[in-house]
Write an enzyme that holds these catalytic residues in place. Structure first.
Site, PDB file in Angstrom:
ATOM      1  N   ASP A  57      67.877  25.818  19.873  1.00 12.78           N
ATOM      2  CA  ASP A  57      66.821  26.488  19.104  1.00 12.78           C
ATOM      3  C   ASP A  57      67.475  27.315  17.982  1.00 12.78           C
ATOM      4  O   ASP A  57      68.396  28.094  18.239  1.00 12.78           O
ATOM      5  CB  ASP A  57      66.047  27.397  20.077  1.00 12.78           C
ATOM      6  CG  ASP A  57      64.786  27.977  19.464  1.00 12.78           C
ATOM      7  OD1 ASP A  57      64.234  27.372  18.533  1.00 12.78           O
ATOM      8  OD2 ASP A  57      64.336  29.036  19.958  1.00 12.78           O
ATOM      9  N   HIS A  58      67.003  27.150  16.756  1.00 13.05           N
ATOM     10  CA  HIS A  58      67.498  27.926  15.601  1.00 13.05           C
ATOM     11  C   HIS A  58      69.018  27.867  15.416  1.00 13.05           C
ATOM     12  O   HIS A  58      69.671  28.915  15.288  1.00 13.05           O
ATOM     13  CB  HIS A  58      67.063  29.393  15.681  1.00 13.05           C
ATOM     14  CG  HIS A  58      65.597  29.572  15.484  1.00 13.05           C
ATOM     15  ND1 HIS A  58      64.976  29.480  14.262  1.00 13.05           N
ATOM     16  CD2 HIS A  58      64.593  29.807  16.382  1.00 13.05           C
ATOM     17  CE1 HIS A  58      63.676  29.665  14.416  1.00 13.05           C
ATOM     18  NE2 HIS A  58      63.404  29.845  15.690  1.00 13.05           N
TER      19      HIS A  58
ATOM     20  N   HIS B 112      56.732  27.204  15.787  1.00 13.87           N
ATOM     21  CA  HIS B 112      57.509  28.299  16.391  1.00 13.87           C
ATOM     22  C   HIS B 112      56.605  29.522  16.510  1.00 13.87           C
ATOM     23  O   HIS B 112      55.525  29.577  15.925  1.00 13.87           O
ATOM     24  CB  HIS B 112      58.703  28.660  15.498  1.00 13.87           C
ATOM     25  CG  HIS B 112      59.838  27.704  15.635  1.00 13.87           C
ATOM     26  ND1 HIS B 112      61.044  28.071  16.165  1.00 13.87           N
ATOM     27  CD2 HIS B 112      59.937  26.390  15.340  1.00 13.87           C
ATOM     28  CE1 HIS B 112      61.852  27.027  16.168  1.00 13.87           C
ATOM     29  NE2 HIS B 112      61.206  25.982  15.668  1.00 13.87           N
ATOM     30  N   GLY B 113      57.095  30.513  17.243  1.00 16.40           N
ATOM     31  CA  GLY B 113      56.376  31.790  17.309  1.00 16.40           C
ATOM     32  C   GLY B 113      54.983  31.622  17.873  1.00 16.40           C
ATOM     33  O   GLY B 113      54.034  32.241  17.410  1.00 16.40           O
TER      34      GLY B 113
END
Ligand code: PH4
Ligand code: ZN
Length: 309
Positions: free
Chosen positions: A82-83, A211-212
Site C-alpha cells: 500500500d502506498h 482509498h480513505g
C-alpha cells in the site's frame, strides 16, 4: 492455493458489480480476524501492508503470517504493498514475494508519475505482479504533505486514458473526496460521483480503487469515547456511498481506520471492565473477534463480495 495477484479478482468484481476489500494489516490478530471473516463469507481478499506496517512489523514476519493465512483459508488472497512511494520500495516488495504493489507517485508531476509508474510496471508484470497507481491526491495528510479540500486534489478525468495507456497499469486509485484517517469531513460528507462516472466512461472495463474509505462507525466511536478515548469530530464515508461506488467501477476499497477502531474499541472496553487483567491474550482475543465481525459486516453489507469464490 498460493497467493494470487489482483488481476482476476478485480476483473470479476468489475463484472459482478461489487468490490474486494483491501484491509491493512500490522499484526497477527488483525490478519486472523480479517481472514476468518473472509473464510466464513467466502470472499476474495486483499491484505495490504503500508511502508509504516513494514517498519513496525518487519515484512518478513507479515509475509509469513499472510502465507499461513493463505494455507489455512484456501482463499484467493493477494498480498499488496500500500502506498509504495518509490520504485525501489516496490521492487523490494516484489522481491519479497508481494503479488501486487501500489506505486504512489501522485505527488510528482503528471509526466514523472507516468515515468515512475511505467518503470514499476516493467519490473512487476514479467513477475506476474499487478500494479496500482494513483492520479490526483486525497485530501488530508498524504506522505506527510497536507492537501487541502479544493478541486486541485481531485482526479482530472481528462488525464486517465493517457495515464493508463502510457503506464500499462492494472488499476487506478482516484481522488473523489475521500481521505485517510477518521476526520474526513468537516460538514456533510460529499463524494464527487460525477468524476467517478466520467473516469469509468473513459476507462471501460478498468478497475478503479478507492482509498480513505473507512466509515468511522458510530458504535466504535461511542465505545472508544465511553472508555477513556477522545475521537470528537470523527467522521467517515457513509456506507451507502461506498455501496454505490462498489456497484460502479470501484473494484477495490481500502479499509484501515475502521479496523483500528474496532480493535482499539474492544481493547479499551475489556481493560476498563477488567482492570486487574494483564494477560495480552485476554484483551487481544476480543479485539480479534471485533475485527472479524467488522470485516464480515463490510463484506456482506458494503463491498458485496460475499460468496464470490
Ligand atoms: N490506506 C491506509 C494507509 C495506512 O502509514 P499507515 O500504515 O498509517 O498507512 O491506504 C487507506 O486508504 C485507508 O483509508 P482509511 O483511513 O479511510 O481506512
Ligand atoms: Zn491509502
Amino acid at each position: 492455493m498460493p497467493l494470487v495477484n489482483t488481476k482476476e479478482m478485480l476483473m470479476k468484481a468489475y463484472a459482478g458489480g461489487y468490490a474486494v476489500g483491501a484491509f491493512n494489516v500490522n499484526n497477527m490478530e488483525m490478519i486472523q480476524g480479517i481472514v476468518s471473516a473472509a473464510i466464513e463469507e467466502r470472499a476474495p481478499l486483499i491484505l495490504q501492508v503500508s511502508n509504516g506496517a513494514r517498519k513496525y512489523a518487519n515484512p518478513i514476519y507479515l509475509k509469513a503470517l499472510v502465507e499461513s493465512a493463505v494455507k489455512e483459508s484456501n482463499l484467493p488472497i493477494a498480498l499488496h504493498l500500500d502506498h509504495g512511494d518509490t520504485y525501489e520500495l516496490c521492487v523490494s516488495a516484489i522481491d519479497d514475494g508481494f503479488t501486487s504493489v501500489m506505486i504512489d507517485a501522485s505527488h510528482h508531476s503528471f509526466e514523472e508519475n507516468i515515468r515512475i509508474t511505467r518503470k514499476v510496471v516493467e519490473y512487476a508484470h514479467p513477475r506476474n505482479v499487478t500494479v496500482e497507481a494513483e492520479l490526483g491526491r486525497l485530501a488530508g495528510i498524504e506522505d506527510g504533505i497536507y492537501v487541502s479540500e479544493n478541486d486541485s486534489a481531485f482526479t482530472d478525468p481528462s488525464q486517465v486514458e493517457e495515464f493508463v495507456e502510457r503506464t500499462g497499469v492494472d488499476s487506478l486509485a482516484i481522488a473523489i473526496g475521500t481521505s485517510h484517517g477518521v476526520y474526513k469531513f468537516k460538514g456533510e460528507p460529499k463524494l464527487r460521483f460525477d468524476i467517478l462516472e466520467e473516469v469509468a466512461r473513459r476507462l471501460p472495463n478498468f478497475p478503479i480503487v478507492l482509498h480513505g474509505a473507512s466509515s468511522v462507525l458510530s458504535e466504535y466511536v461511542d465505545i472508544i469515547q465511553n472508555n477513556g478515548g477522545d475521537l470528537v469530530g470523527a467522521k467517515g464515508v457513509p456506507e451507502e456511498m461506498l455501496r454505490k461506488a462498489a456497484k460502479m467501477a470501484v473494484c477495490k476499497i481500502n479499509i484501515d481506520s475502521d479496523l483500528r477502531m474496532a480493535f482499539t474499541a474492544a481493547i479499551r472496553k475489556y481493560l476498563m471492565e477488567n482492570p486487574s487483567h494483564f494477560d495480552p491474550r485476554q484483551y487481544l482475543a476480543p479485539a480479534r473477534e471485533s475485527v472479524k465481525q467488522l470485516v464480515k459486516h463490510k463484506i456482506r453489507n458494503v463491498l458485496g463480495c460475499n460468496n464470490k469464490i
